[in-house]
Design a protein around this motif. Structure first.
Motif, PDB file in Angstrom:
ATOM      1  N   THR A 132       0.849  -1.192   0.000  1.00  0.00           N
ATOM      2  CA  THR A 132       0.000   0.000   0.000  1.00  0.00           C
ATOM      3  C   THR A 132       0.881   1.237   0.000  1.00  0.00           C
ATOM      4  OG1 THR A 132      -0.125   0.023   2.422  1.00  0.00           O
ATOM      5  CG2 THR A 132      -1.854  -1.172   1.243  1.00  0.00           C
ATOM      6  N   PRO A 134       0.200   5.211   0.714  1.00  0.00           N
ATOM      7  CA  PRO A 134      -0.701   6.320   1.045  1.00  0.00           C
ATOM      8  C   PRO A 134      -0.256   7.611   0.359  1.00  0.00           C
ATOM      9  CG  PRO A 134       0.787   5.885   2.869  1.00  0.00           C
ATOM     10  CD  PRO A 134       1.055   4.819   1.847  1.00  0.00           C
ATOM     11  N   THR A 168      -7.791   1.275  -4.866  1.00  0.00           N
ATOM     12  CA  THR A 168      -7.483   2.384  -3.963  1.00  0.00           C
ATOM     13  C   THR A 168      -8.343   2.289  -2.707  1.00  0.00           C
ATOM     14  OG1 THR A 168      -9.129   3.900  -4.911  1.00  0.00           O
ATOM     15  CG2 THR A 168      -6.935   3.883  -5.926  1.00  0.00           C
ATOM     16  N   ALA A 169      -7.898   2.985  -1.679  1.00  0.00           N
ATOM     17  CA  ALA A 169      -8.683   3.105  -0.447  1.00  0.00           C
ATOM     18  C   ALA A 169      -8.874   4.582  -0.145  1.00  0.00           C
ATOM     19  CB  ALA A 169      -7.963   2.418   0.713  1.00  0.00           C
ATOM     20  N   ASP A 170     -10.089   4.955   0.213  1.00  0.00           N
ATOM     21  CA  ASP A 170     -10.417   6.348   0.525  1.00  0.00           C
ATOM     22  C   ASP A 170      -9.799   6.705   1.877  1.00  0.00           C
ATOM     23  OD1 ASP A 170     -11.581   8.754   1.264  1.00  0.00           O
ATOM     24  OD2 ASP A 170     -13.523   8.272   0.384  1.00  0.00           O
ATOM     25  N   SER A 171      -8.669   7.394   1.840  1.00  0.00           N
ATOM     26  CA  SER A 171      -7.923   7.669   3.072  1.00  0.00           C
ATOM     27  C   SER A 171      -7.516   9.130   3.227  1.00  0.00           C
ATOM     28  CB  SER A 171      -6.654   6.796   3.107  1.00  0.00           C
ATOM     29  OG  SER A 171      -5.861   7.038   1.950  1.00  0.00           O
ATOM     30  N   TRP A 172      -7.927   9.994   2.298  1.00  0.00           N
ATOM     31  CA  TRP A 172      -7.481  11.396   2.298  1.00  0.00           C
ATOM     32  C   TRP A 172      -8.555  12.269   2.940  1.00  0.00           C
ATOM     33  CZ3 TRP A 172      -3.079  13.789   2.069  1.00  0.00           C
ATOM     34  CH2 TRP A 172      -2.991  15.136   1.708  1.00  0.00           C
ATOM     35  N   HIS A 173      -8.391  12.548   4.230  1.00  0.00           N
ATOM     36  CA  HIS A 173      -9.345  13.372   4.978  1.00  0.00           C
ATOM     37  C   HIS A 173      -8.526  14.454   5.687  1.00  0.00           C
ATOM     38  CE1 HIS A 173     -12.658  10.459   4.399  1.00  0.00           C
ATOM     39  NE2 HIS A 173     -11.675   9.571   4.438  1.00  0.00           N
ATOM     40  N   HIS A 183      -5.413   9.580  -2.145  1.00  0.00           N
ATOM     41  CA  HIS A 183      -5.800   8.363  -1.440  1.00  0.00           C
ATOM     42  C   HIS A 183      -4.692   7.307  -1.486  1.00  0.00           C
ATOM     43  CE1 HIS A 183      -9.712  10.038  -0.865  1.00  0.00           C
ATOM     44  NE2 HIS A 183     -10.006  10.058  -2.153  1.00  0.00           N
ATOM     45  N   THR A 184      -4.978   6.146  -0.932  1.00  0.00           N
ATOM     46  CA  THR A 184      -3.997   5.068  -0.831  1.00  0.00           C
ATOM     47  C   THR A 184      -4.067   4.145  -2.044  1.00  0.00           C
ATOM     48  OG1 THR A 184      -4.035   5.116   1.584  1.00  0.00           O
ATOM     49  CG2 THR A 184      -3.243   3.092   0.547  1.00  0.00           C
TER      50      THR A 184
END
Length: 366
Positions: A132, A134, A168-173, A183-184
Motif C-alpha cells: 500500500t 498512502p 485504492t482506499a479512501d484515506s485522504w481526509h 488516497h492510498t
C-alpha cells in the motif's frame, strides 16, 4: 487538447479550476471538468518525450503554468504538476515499457508513489508486487501508476501498473488540499513484466533509455521541490486576488499586505532560478542542494504571505464562501510535504557548506 504540444495553455484550465474549486474542496475531489481542462492545457504531455507525441517541454514554463492554475485552485494545480512530473518518470522505463505506457497517446494520466513501499518478488514472468502507498495524489483519476517498491534484494525500483491492476482506499481526509484526493494505492500480488520496471537510481541520476536531452538528464532531486512548491505560488497569488475584495474603498491597506506581496515575489524568483537551472541541464551537487533549499524556502515564504493576508483581512477573509480561507488551508497542508520541510531540504546544502569549509581550512594550513 492544447493546440501545440510544446506550449502549455493554462488560462482556460485556471478558469475552469476556479469555477469548480469550492465543489472540489467540499467533495474532496477535483471534478472531471477540471481534470479535462488540465489535460487539454497540455500538462500531462508536457514532459513526455517528443517521440511519443509529448512536448518535452521546459521546467520554467511548467512552473509558471502550474502557478497560473493554482491561482484558481491549489488542488487542481497540484494535480497538474504531479501529472506532468509523474509522466516524466515514464521516460526511464525500458523502450517496450515506454511504448506500452504511451500506446494511446501522450495525454495518459500517471500518478506516482515516490516513497518506497510494499515488496516485490522476482518470478520467471516478472515481478510480483504487493503493498500500500498512502498519499498518492490523483490516483483515482490516473490511467497508470508508477510505484516505488523494494525487491527482495537490490535497490528500490519503480513499477508501472495500469488502471485495471490496482485498487485504492479512501484515506485522504485533511484540512486543506482536499481536492487532490491523495488516497492510498493498493497492489495485491500484481504481476509486473520486466519492460514495466526501472531502477529508482536511474531516475535519481537522470539516465533515461533512448531519451537524451536536459529534460530527462536532470537528476530527480534537482526538480523535486518545484513539483510541490509551484502550486503554492499560485495559491498565494490567488489569495492576494481575493484579499482585494476585503478592502473597503478609502481604507488604507495594512503594511503586512506589502510584505506578503514581496514574500510572494521573492518565492517566485527563487523558483524561477531553480527551474532555469534545470532547463540548462547539467545540475551538479551544488545546484541540486541549492534548489532543494530554495524550493523549501519559497514554500515557507508563501505560507507566511498567505498568513499575513488572512490576518489583514480579519473575519471577512475567513468566511466559508471566500477563496482566501481555502488558500490558507491549502498552503498549510501542502507545506507539510516532506520535500518542503526546510530542515530536511537544506541538509544537502549544509553538508556541502561544511565540506567546503573543511577543505578551505586544510588548504590554508598546507
Amino acid at each position: 487538447m492544447a493546440a501545440d504540444p510544446h506550449v502549455l495553455d493554462a488560462g482556460h484550465a485556471r478558469a475552469v479550476a476556479e469555477r469548480h474549486a469550492g465543489h472540489a474542496d467540499e467533495h474532496r475531489a477535483v471534478g472531471p471538468e477540471t481534470v479535462e481542462a488540465v489535460v487539454a492545457a497540455g500538462f500531462a504531455r508536457h514532459l513526455v518525450p517528443a517521440r511519443w507525441g509529448g512536448g518535452e517541454g521546459g521546467f520554467a514554463e511548467l512552473t509558471r503554468a502550474v502557478a497560473e492554475v493554482g491561482r484558481g485552485d491549489t488542488s487542481a494545480a497540484w494535480l497538474a504538476s504531479l501529472f506532468a512530473y509523474s509522466a516524466r518518470l515514464g521516460a526511464y522505463l525500458p523502450e517496450d515499457g515506454q511504448a506500452e505506457l504511451w500506446d494511446k497517446g501522450p495525454d495518459v494520466l500517471v500518478a506516482a508513489a515516490l516513497v518506497p513501499g510494499g515488496r516485490a518478488r522476482s518470478t520467471p514472468e516478472g515481478w510480483r508486487v504487493s503493498g500500500t502507498w498512502p498519499y498518492t495524489s490523483g490516483i483515482d483519476t490516473a490511467d497508470w501508476t508508477l510505484a516505488c517498491t523494494r525487491p527482495e534484494d537490490g535497490g528500490p525500483v519503480f513499477v508501472a501498473v495500469p488502471r485495471a491492476d490496482f485498487t485504492t482506499a479512501d484515506s485522504w481526509h485533511t484540512v486543506g488540499m482536499r481536492g487532490t484526493a491523495s488516497h492510498t494505492l493498493i497492489l495485491d500480488d500484481v504481476l509486473v513484466p520486466p519492460q514495466r520496471v526501472f531502477r529508482s537510481a536511474d531516475a535519481a541520476a537522470g539516465h533515461s533509455a533512448g531519451n537524451p536531452g536536459p529534460v530527462f538528464e536532470v537528476p530527480l532531486r534537482a526538480i523535486s521541490g518545484l513539483t510541490f512548491t509551484a502550486p503554492l505560488l499560485g495559491a498565494a497569488r490567488g489569495a492576494f486576488d481575493d484579499f482585494r475584495g476585503t478592502l473597503r474603498p478609502g481604507s488604507p491597506a495594512p503594511a503586512g499586505v506589502a510584505r506578503a506581496d514581496g514574500e510572494t515575489d521573492a518565492a517566485d524568483l527563487l523558483l524561477h532560478r531553480v527551474a532555469v537551472t534545470a532547463d540548462r541541464g547539467g545540475a551538479g551537487p551544488a545546484e541540486v542542494a541549492r534548489g532543494l533549499r530554495d524550493s523549501a524556502l519559497a514554500a515557507s515564504l508563501l505560507v507566511s504571505a498567505v498568513d499575513r493576508l488572512v490576518t489583514a483581512a480579519g473575519t471577512a477573509g475567513q468566511s466559508r464562501d471566500r477563496p482566501l480561507q481555502r488558500f490558507w488551508r491549502d498552503v498549510h497542508t501542502a507545506s507539510s510535504h516532506v520535500a518542503l520541510r526546510f530542515d530536511k531540504a537544506s541538509a544537502a546544502w549544509l553538508q556541502l557548506l561544511e565540506e567546503s569549509t573543511d577543505k578551505r581550512s586544510v588548504d590554508e594550513h598546507d
